[in-house]
Design an enzyme around this catalytic site. Structure first.
Site, PDB file in Angstrom:
ATOM      1  N   CYS A 125     104.602 -73.693  47.732  1.00 54.31           N
ATOM      2  CA  CYS A 125     104.504 -74.604  46.591  1.00 54.31           C
ATOM      3  C   CYS A 125     103.057 -74.894  46.204  1.00 54.31           C
ATOM      4  CB  CYS A 125     105.253 -75.896  46.886  1.00 54.31           C
ATOM      5  SG  CYS A 125     106.937 -75.579  47.416  1.00 54.31           S
ATOM      6  N   HIS A 146     109.307 -78.785  38.878  1.00 58.52           N
ATOM      7  CA  HIS A 146     108.595 -78.078  39.938  1.00 58.52           C
ATOM      8  C   HIS A 146     108.796 -76.565  39.796  1.00 58.52           C
ATOM      9  CE1 HIS A 146     106.680 -77.206  43.619  1.00 58.52           C
ATOM     10  NE2 HIS A 146     107.620 -77.485  44.484  1.00 58.52           N
ATOM     11  N   LYS A 194     109.224 -84.512  40.596  1.00 61.07           N
ATOM     12  CA  LYS A 194     110.524 -85.170  40.552  1.00 61.07           C
ATOM     13  C   LYS A 194     111.113 -85.206  39.145  1.00 61.07           C
ATOM     14  CE  LYS A 194     113.950 -87.009  41.932  1.00 61.07           C
ATOM     15  NZ  LYS A 194     114.506 -86.462  40.761  1.00 61.07           N
ATOM     16  N   CYS A 214     115.078 -85.314  45.467  1.00 59.46           N
ATOM     17  CA  CYS A 214     114.529 -83.958  45.507  1.00 59.46           C
ATOM     18  C   CYS A 214     113.877 -83.601  44.176  1.00 59.46           C
ATOM     19  CB  CYS A 214     115.647 -82.950  45.765  1.00 59.46           C
ATOM     20  SG  CYS A 214     116.585 -83.287  47.263  1.00 59.46           S
ATOM     21  N   SER A 215     112.810 -82.818  44.256  1.00 59.83           N
ATOM     22  CA  SER A 215     112.190 -82.315  43.034  1.00 59.83           C
ATOM     23  C   SER A 215     113.145 -81.320  42.379  1.00 59.83           C
ATOM     24  CB  SER A 215     110.844 -81.674  43.337  1.00 59.83           C
ATOM     25  OG  SER A 215     110.983 -80.677  44.334  1.00 59.83           O
TER      26      SER A 215
END
Lengths: 391, 71
Positions: free
Chosen positions: A87, A338, A334, A210-211
């Site tokens: 990431c 992402h 979020k 969670c993103s």
């Protein structure tokens, strides 16, 4: 050490989201051309391209992303490289660009990131993302990437007390910021109850902790500050600090699951170079892959003492307006989204927007110094950059 | 062999290979051999789990990874 000063002179990004009709080429063309146009420079000035991408080979059968982006953007035969650090792939591209321009090798380079994810089913995406950890020692025993951060949350509760409400408050705050960002994937405010009632992913995380799974791309033009002043009329945002650190890839090997050593070390390097302290930072785009991660990041970056991150969120200290430091005014991973390999560059897009005073309804008042914090895997890679308008 | 739970989670959304097993528990367990990520078998919905709880070595999976079970 006397390196050349490096600045950002152009930014561009796509809207983040589920974009089934758009190809990687299409996303790269929009964001890359927008960044070049924003800088107002001729393409022929760009000497190299650094391209962040995590998983196109698995999710979209596309490797060689640097070369692909150069062709799409009409950059002819310049040297390109793809950076991959899970990431943190996007910010790694910037880190390499900074080093190359600092050294004097190049004066002007393009830095980008892109990811296309939403066309695959959830299990395939989960499997792809699991490669950010150790596939043999973690994914093959049933450990998913969200589950590692769920384990981190449970360990955090054990060491510092239950932070469930604060985690939900992170989601609520980031969604509220995202609602003001036209590029954000999620533009709806949510409530604490909605977070608690979300589909359970890995306890205590629900889907709202969670993103997002996102398609998107972001690019920036980076130049030596002395050169920037001659080639652009755009406001020049200097990269005053740059830090990059690593840690063990497996969660089990880490000394602590509630303090990320890579963040501590990358931040130390960046703060030292910038000659600023955490208290000088007005806004920060931090890596909120999960709500618990944002809380830990705000502690590890030195904004709040260890164990006080939850209280800081609940008392408004991370709010966009009226807080101590505005955390994720873009909406973060979020709510903005992402798109893994693009995320680190999309964070820079936001900080530059804010420091130029161009963030519109989500503008952080008196934004002078901004920070980006991007982690890869279970914080096995961390890159931190600090920005301020050039003198 | 016994080990203690360093941390854990109940996984409800899995990778392709574990799709049929959800919900299941995975954690990091600590023994004299150090810490390791592992599957902990025998979870039943709603049962209490806590950090520091003892789990027991069950078997090695097909890839040679240790699998534990609740006592």
């Amino acid at each position: 050490m006397n390196y050349r000063s490096v600045s950002v002179i152009g930014i561009g990004e796509t809207k983040m989201g589920r974009l089934p009709d758009r190809s990687l080429r299409d996303l790269i063309a929009e964001a890359g051309n927008a960044a070049i146009a924003d800088a107002g420079i001729d393409k022929s000035l760009i000497q190299a391209l650094y391209m962040g991408n995590f998983n196109a080979q698995y999710l979209a059968f596309q490797g060689h992303m640097g070369s692909l982006a150069a062709e799409v953007l009409g950059l002819r035969n310049i040297p390109t490289v793809r950076t991959e650090g899970a990431c943190a792939s996007g910010s790694l591209a910037l880190r390499q660009a900074v080093i190359a321009v600092q050294s004097g090798l190049y004066d002007v380079v393009l830095v980008g990131g892109a990811e296309k994810m939403t066309h695959r089913d959830t299990e395939t995406v989960t499997t792809g993302i699991a490669s950010a950890g150790d596939f043999e020692l973690e994914a093959s025993v049933g450990v998913t990437f969200p589950s590692v951060f769920a384990m981190i949350a449970n360990r955090y509760f054990y060491e510092y007390g239950n932070a469930r409400e604060a985690m939900a408050a992170v989601a609520v705050q980031n969604h509220a910021n995202g609602a003001l960002n036209p590029d954000a994937q999620m533009q709806k405010e949510i409530t604490l109850q909605k977070v608690y009632d979300g589909v359970k992913i890995s306890d205590p995380l629900t889907v709202f902790d969670c993103s997002l799974v996102t398609d998107g791309s972001a690019f920036i033009v980076v130049a030596a500050t002395e050169v920037a002043k001659k080639i652009t009329k755009q406001k020049i945002i200097e990269i005053i600090g740059s830090g990059h650190a690593g840690d063990y890839i497996t969660a089990a090997q880490k000394e602590s699951l509630t303090t990320f050593a890579a963040t501590i070390n990358a931040a130390k390097e960046a703060y030292t170079m910038a000659k600023v302290t955490p208290q000088d930072i007005d806004l920060a785009e931090v890596h909120d892959c999960f709500t618990i991660t944002q809380i830990i990041n705000t502690e590890d970056l030195g904004f709040f003492p260890k164990g006080k991150g939850p209280e800081a969120v609940l008392t408004g200290k991370t709010a966009r307006v009226g807080g101590v430091v505005a955390i994720n005014p873009s909406g973060g991973l979020k709510a903005k989204g992402h798109p893994i390999g693009a995320t680190g560059i999309s964070q820079v897009f936001e900080v530059v927007k804010q420091l130029r005073g161009e963030a519109g309804p989500r503008q952080v008042p008196n934004a002078k110094i901004g920070l980006t914090h991007n982690i890869g895997g279970t914080a096995a890679t961390c890159v931190v950059h600090i920005f301020r308008e050039a003198k | 062999m016994k080990a203690t739970i360093y941390t854990y989670t109940v996984i409800r959304s899995s990778t392709i290979d574990f799709k049929d097993k959800t919900p299941y528990v995975a954690g990091i367990v600590e023994s004299e051999e150090g810490k390791v990520a592992a599957l902990i078998e025998g979870y039943q919905e709603g049962m209490p789990i806590s950090i520091g709880q003892t789990v027991v070595f069950s078997h090695l999976d097909a890839k040679g990874n240790k699998v534990f079970r609740f006592e």
